[in-house]
Write a protein that holds these residues in place. Structure first.
Motif, PDB file in Angstrom:
ATOM      1  N   ALA A 118       8.334  -7.208   4.410  1.00  0.00           N
ATOM      2  CA  ALA A 118       6.746  -7.801   4.603  1.00  0.00           C
ATOM      3  C   ALA A 118       5.432  -6.459   3.655  1.00  0.00           C
ATOM      4  O   ALA A 118       5.059  -6.759   3.424  1.00  0.00           O
ATOM      5  CB  ALA A 118       6.054  -7.657   5.767  1.00  0.00           C
ATOM      6  N   LEU A 119       6.127  -5.466   4.035  1.00  0.00           N
ATOM      7  CA  LEU A 119       5.273  -3.977   3.162  1.00  0.00           C
ATOM      8  C   LEU A 119       5.999  -4.500   2.026  1.00  0.00           C
ATOM      9  O   LEU A 119       4.432  -4.380   1.150  1.00  0.00           O
ATOM     10  CB  LEU A 119       5.605  -2.773   4.147  1.00  0.00           C
ATOM     11  N   PHE A 120       6.991  -3.750   1.800  1.00  0.00           N
ATOM     12  CA  PHE A 120       7.154  -3.683  -0.214  1.00  0.00           C
ATOM     13  C   PHE A 120       6.258  -5.508  -0.828  1.00  0.00           C
ATOM     14  O   PHE A 120       5.561  -5.221  -1.383  1.00  0.00           O
ATOM     15  CB  PHE A 120       8.627  -4.545   0.057  1.00  0.00           C
ATOM     16  N   ASN A 121       6.505  -7.373  -0.188  1.00  0.00           N
ATOM     17  CA  ASN A 121       6.132  -7.929  -0.623  1.00  0.00           C
ATOM     18  C   ASN A 121       4.430  -7.831  -0.633  1.00  0.00           C
ATOM     19  O   ASN A 121       4.293  -8.050  -2.057  1.00  0.00           O
ATOM     20  CB  ASN A 121       6.751 -10.015  -0.076  1.00  0.00           C
ATOM     21  N   ALA A 122       3.504  -7.307   0.209  1.00  0.00           N
ATOM     22  CA  ALA A 122       2.676  -7.218  -0.091  1.00  0.00           C
ATOM     23  C   ALA A 122       2.134  -6.025  -0.778  1.00  0.00           C
ATOM     24  O   ALA A 122       0.889  -6.124  -2.078  1.00  0.00           O
ATOM     25  CB  ALA A 122       1.521  -6.382   1.392  1.00  0.00           C
ATOM     26  N   LEU A 123       2.688  -4.648  -1.307  1.00  0.00           N
ATOM     27  CA  LEU A 123       2.254  -3.672  -2.616  1.00  0.00           C
ATOM     28  C   LEU A 123       2.869  -4.157  -3.313  1.00  0.00           C
ATOM     29  O   LEU A 123       1.867  -4.361  -4.527  1.00  0.00           O
ATOM     30  CB  LEU A 123       2.850  -2.436  -1.788  1.00  0.00           C
ATOM     31  N   LEU A 124       3.485  -4.884  -3.077  1.00  0.00           N
ATOM     32  CA  LEU A 124       4.389  -5.058  -4.892  1.00  0.00           C
ATOM     33  C   LEU A 124       3.153  -6.629  -5.448  1.00  0.00           C
ATOM     34  O   LEU A 124       3.309  -6.624  -6.923  1.00  0.00           O
ATOM     35  CB  LEU A 124       5.807  -6.197  -5.279  1.00  0.00           C
ATOM     36  N   ALA A 125       2.873  -7.770  -4.189  1.00  0.00           N
ATOM     37  CA  ALA A 125       1.760  -8.341  -5.112  1.00  0.00           C
ATOM     38  C   ALA A 125       0.234  -7.474  -5.404  1.00  0.00           C
ATOM     39  O   ALA A 125      -0.420  -8.791  -6.170  1.00  0.00           O
ATOM     40  CB  ALA A 125       1.838  -9.802  -3.373  1.00  0.00           C
ATOM     41  N   THR A 126       0.656  -6.846  -5.272  1.00  0.00           N
ATOM     42  CA  THR A 126      -0.889  -6.203  -4.838  1.00  0.00           C
ATOM     43  C   THR A 126      -1.844  -4.949  -6.275  1.00  0.00           C
ATOM     44  O   THR A 126      -2.485  -4.804  -6.761  1.00  0.00           O
ATOM     45  CB  THR A 126      -1.956  -6.253  -3.891  1.00  0.00           C
ATOM     46  N   LEU A 127       0.142  -3.948  -6.390  1.00  0.00           N
ATOM     47  CA  LEU A 127      -0.940  -2.624  -7.307  1.00  0.00           C
ATOM     48  C   LEU A 127      -0.994  -3.162  -8.281  1.00  0.00           C
ATOM     49  O   LEU A 127      -0.186  -3.716  -9.360  1.00  0.00           O
ATOM     50  CB  LEU A 127       0.536  -2.172  -5.983  1.00  0.00           C
ATOM     51  N   ALA A 128      -1.041  -2.637  -9.207  1.00  0.00           N
ATOM     52  CA  ALA A 128      -1.325  -2.369 -10.714  1.00  0.00           C
ATOM     53  C   ALA A 128      -1.119  -0.567 -10.414  1.00  0.00           C
ATOM     54  O   ALA A 128      -1.137   0.207  -9.909  1.00  0.00           O
ATOM     55  CB  ALA A 128      -3.006  -2.763 -10.836  1.00  0.00           C
ATOM     56  N   PRO A 129      -0.296  -0.597 -11.987  1.00  0.00           N
ATOM     57  CA  PRO A 129      -0.533   0.977 -12.963  1.00  0.00           C
ATOM     58  C   PRO A 129      -1.553   1.432 -12.141  1.00  0.00           C
ATOM     59  O   PRO A 129      -3.531   0.984 -12.348  1.00  0.00           O
ATOM     60  CB  PRO A 129      -0.182   0.563 -14.157  1.00  0.00           C
ATOM     61  N   ALA A 130      -1.359   3.018 -11.902  1.00  0.00           N
ATOM     62  CA  ALA A 130      -2.740   3.434 -10.853  1.00  0.00           C
ATOM     63  C   ALA A 130      -3.594   3.658  -9.388  1.00  0.00           C
ATOM     64  O   ALA A 130      -4.542   4.159  -9.467  1.00  0.00           O
ATOM     65  CB  ALA A 130      -4.315   3.587 -12.328  1.00  0.00           C
ATOM     66  N   ASP A 131      -2.956   2.387  -9.271  1.00  0.00           N
ATOM     67  CA  ASP A 131      -3.824   1.745  -8.347  1.00  0.00           C
ATOM     68  C   ASP A 131      -3.154   3.075  -7.200  1.00  0.00           C
ATOM     69  O   ASP A 131      -1.839   3.436  -6.779  1.00  0.00           O
ATOM     70  CB  ASP A 131      -3.579   0.747  -7.510  1.00  0.00           C
ATOM     71  N   GLU A 132      -4.268   3.146  -6.120  1.00  0.00           N
ATOM     72  CA  GLU A 132      -3.766   4.307  -5.348  1.00  0.00           C
ATOM     73  C   GLU A 132      -3.700   3.696  -3.751  1.00  0.00           C
ATOM     74  O   GLU A 132      -3.909   2.824  -3.118  1.00  0.00           O
ATOM     75  CB  GLU A 132      -4.380   5.587  -4.723  1.00  0.00           C
ATOM     76  N   VAL A 133      -2.545   4.321  -3.199  1.00  0.00           N
ATOM     77  CA  VAL A 133      -2.650   3.718  -1.415  1.00  0.00           C
ATOM     78  C   VAL A 133      -2.298   5.273  -0.497  1.00  0.00           C
ATOM     79  O   VAL A 133      -1.608   5.943  -0.675  1.00  0.00           O
ATOM     80  CB  VAL A 133      -1.061   3.207  -1.181  1.00  0.00           C
ATOM     81  N   ILE A 134      -3.371   5.140   0.428  1.00  0.00           N
ATOM     82  CA  ILE A 134      -3.646   6.468   1.231  1.00  0.00           C
ATOM     83  C   ILE A 134      -2.418   6.067   2.545  1.00  0.00           C
ATOM     84  O   ILE A 134      -2.143   5.418   3.128  1.00  0.00           O
ATOM     85  CB  ILE A 134      -5.247   6.426   1.367  1.00  0.00           C
ATOM     86  N   ILE A 135      -1.249   7.453   2.655  1.00  0.00           N
ATOM     87  CA  ILE A 135      -0.763   6.915   3.263  1.00  0.00           C
ATOM     88  C   ILE A 135      -0.535   8.733   4.447  1.00  0.00           C
ATOM     89  O   ILE A 135      -0.626  10.051   4.277  1.00  0.00           O
ATOM     90  CB  ILE A 135       1.073   7.309   2.427  1.00  0.00           C
ATOM     91  N   PRO A 136      -1.064   8.514   5.204  1.00  0.00           N
ATOM     92  CA  PRO A 136      -1.268   9.678   6.598  1.00  0.00           C
ATOM     93  C   PRO A 136       0.137   9.956   7.439  1.00  0.00           C
ATOM     94  O   PRO A 136       1.354   9.606   6.868  1.00  0.00           O
ATOM     95  CB  PRO A 136      -2.109   9.039   7.703  1.00  0.00           C
ATOM     96  N   ALA A 137      -0.047  11.209   6.808  1.00  0.00           N
ATOM     97  CA  ALA A 137       1.596  12.326   7.320  1.00  0.00           C
ATOM     98  C   ALA A 137       1.541  12.919   8.335  1.00  0.00           C
ATOM     99  O   ALA A 137       0.419  13.859   8.882  1.00  0.00           O
ATOM    100  CB  ALA A 137       1.690  13.176   6.225  1.00  0.00           C
ATOM    101  N   PRO A 138       2.753  13.210   9.385  1.00  0.00           N
ATOM    102  CA  PRO A 138       3.678  12.619   8.904  1.00  0.00           C
ATOM    103  C   PRO A 138       3.811  11.286   8.890  1.00  0.00           C
ATOM    104  O   PRO A 138       3.124  10.340   9.377  1.00  0.00           O
ATOM    105  CB  PRO A 138       4.942  13.642  10.255  1.00  0.00           C
ATOM    106  N   TYR A 139       4.519  10.764   7.876  1.00  0.00           N
ATOM    107  CA  TYR A 139       5.266   9.107   7.482  1.00  0.00           C
ATOM    108  C   TYR A 139       6.512   8.538   7.321  1.00  0.00           C
ATOM    109  O   TYR A 139       7.242   9.606   7.524  1.00  0.00           O
ATOM    110  CB  TYR A 139       4.394   9.045   6.112  1.00  0.00           C
ATOM    111  N   TRP A 140       6.600   7.230   7.618  1.00  0.00           N
ATOM    112  CA  TRP A 140       7.216   6.788   7.547  1.00  0.00           C
ATOM    113  C   TRP A 140       8.372   6.700   6.203  1.00  0.00           C
ATOM    114  O   TRP A 140       7.154   6.547   4.943  1.00  0.00           O
ATOM    115  CB  TRP A 140       7.564   5.346   8.099  1.00  0.00           C
TER     116      TRP A 140
END
Length: 403
Positions: free
Chosen positions: A106-128
């Motif tokens: 589900a996570l990967f499908n959403a990212l693949l459907a929406t991200l273009a080159p240079a788009d950024e995704v904010i991920i808090p650390a520590p992370y999965w």
């Protein structure tokens, strides 16, 4: 002569999931006769609820062994719809829900459907760990935000605001957090919501896979229920792996705007297609059945958490604070860094320490380096009490042997 495999540029820097590598290594060592205690896994030792197994068996006997719709059976989508309303007061239409092969898809499908080159995704650390490589595989750029222990490893609103740029497309928020067990309260989420409301082009990916493994008695809140104005740009993701001990059944789901869900379904139709028909039948029974099992198992895990934390805090150089959710302890191992193993090898990093524990104590732990936080290790307390006691004895001996 074998042909040379020419890899896609997108594979540059992409590695196998660290968890899968550790699971494979543990199996190999056991096959060679080693008595390995695996504390790195995301598996629970509880059985899948009996009524879910019975539902899968009955479905198979009825001949429900053919392909389902790519987006899931109507029965399971209705069960997910009811669960989201019951647990979070979130109301979704069936066309706003998709069933996936585990929450990871589900996570990967959403990212693949929406991200273009240079788009950024904010991920808090520590992370999965897979968050980062999923973003990279989808063509985006992960932007990691360190979350300090003094704030309970939670993302602060001011830190989120500081890293937002014109290229920010998503914020990933896991509640409770794997690996730290941190739990975002309603107040925490309200502060984050206030930031996101000022940035109408940023979407939220709310990962609630561990939402029922919390120790305050109620499911972990998700942002769309806290701030309804964010619901039109929030994808709520969860699954049955952790809450119902259905790791191998591979059932996840996502709920969000129908336009996004449609594109996720399109991607799924061209990759894995629909989830297992038998697993979906089991999932319906789990979601629609009695939910007492969730609180009962959370109580058991809380007892194990407290005991394991007590034992680990007795190990020289280790310290940890019992988490508010999940079934992991994030253990600070700064006290062993710089010491030496009996063979003279220096313990320079948490990864070296993890290797030492495997080689000298037959215990597999998850190095914090792979989770965006050093020097720490992650250990699971989703193991029988006898295993926890044995693991703690081995860890104590290994720590005492360092000089």
């Amino acid at each position: 002569m074998s042909a040379t495999v020419v890899l896609s540029p997108r594979m540059s820097g992409i590695t196998a999931s660290p968890a899968s590598v550790l699971r494979r290594r543990a199996r190999e060592l056991r096959a060679n006769g080693r008595d390995i205690i695996e504390l790195s896994s995301g598996n629970l030792d509880f059985p899948t609820p009996a009524h879910a197994i019975a539902a899968a068996h009955d479905a198979a006997l009825r001949g429900e062994t053919r392909y389902t719709d790519v987006d899931g059976t109507p029965e399971l989508k209705r069960a997910v719809q009811a669960a989201l309303l019951r647990d979070h007061r979130l109301d979704y239409r069936l066309d706003e829900i998709v069933i996936t092969n585990g929450s990871t898809q589900a996570l990967f499908n959403a990212l693949l459907a929406t991200l273009a080159p240079a788009d950024e995704v904010i991920i808090p650390a520590p992370y999965w760990a897979p968050y980062l490589d999923q973003v990279r595989l989808a063509g985006g750029t992960p932007v990691v935000v360190p979350c300090a222990q003094y704030n309970g490893f939670r993302l602060r609103a001011e830190d989120l605001q500081a890293v937002i740029s014109p290229r920010t497309r998503w914020v990933v928020l896991n509640n409770p957090v794997n690996p730290s067990g941190a739990l975002y309260s309603r107040e925490d989420l309200s502060e984050i919501a206030a930031v996101l409301l000022r940035h109408p082009d940023i979407w939220l990916l709310a990962d609630g896979l561990y939402e029922h493994i919390v120790f305050n008695g109620t499911p972990a809140p998700t942002l769309a229920e806290i701030e309804p104005r964010l619901k039109p740009r929030t994808l709520t993701v969860s699954g049955l792996a952790k809450s119902y001990a259905m790791m191998g059944w591979r059932i996840g789901y996502a709920a969000g705007p129908s336009a996004l869900i449609r594109e996720m379904i399109t991607i799924q139709s061209q990759t894995t297609s629909g989830a297992s028909s038998i697993s979906q039948a089991a999932a319906v029974a789990a979601l629609d059945g009695a939910q007492d099992v969730l609180t009962e198992r959370a109580a058991i895990l809380r007892t194990r958490r407290d005991r394991f934390a007590e034992l680990l805090n007795e190990c020289a150089g280790l310290s940890c604070v019992p988490p508010e959710g999940t079934f992991y302890l994030l253990v600070n191992c700064a006290g062993v860094i710089g010491k030496h193993a009996p063979d003279g090898k220096a313990i320079e990093t948490d990864r070296v320490f993890s290797t030492y524990l495997l080689e000298q104590a037959d215990v597999v732990v998850f190095p914090g380096e792979d989770l965006g936080l050093s020097p720490y290790i992650r250990v699971s307390f989703a193991n029988p009490s006898a295993t926890i006691e044995a693991a703690a004895r081995r860890l104590k001996r290994a720590c005492d042997a360092l000089q």
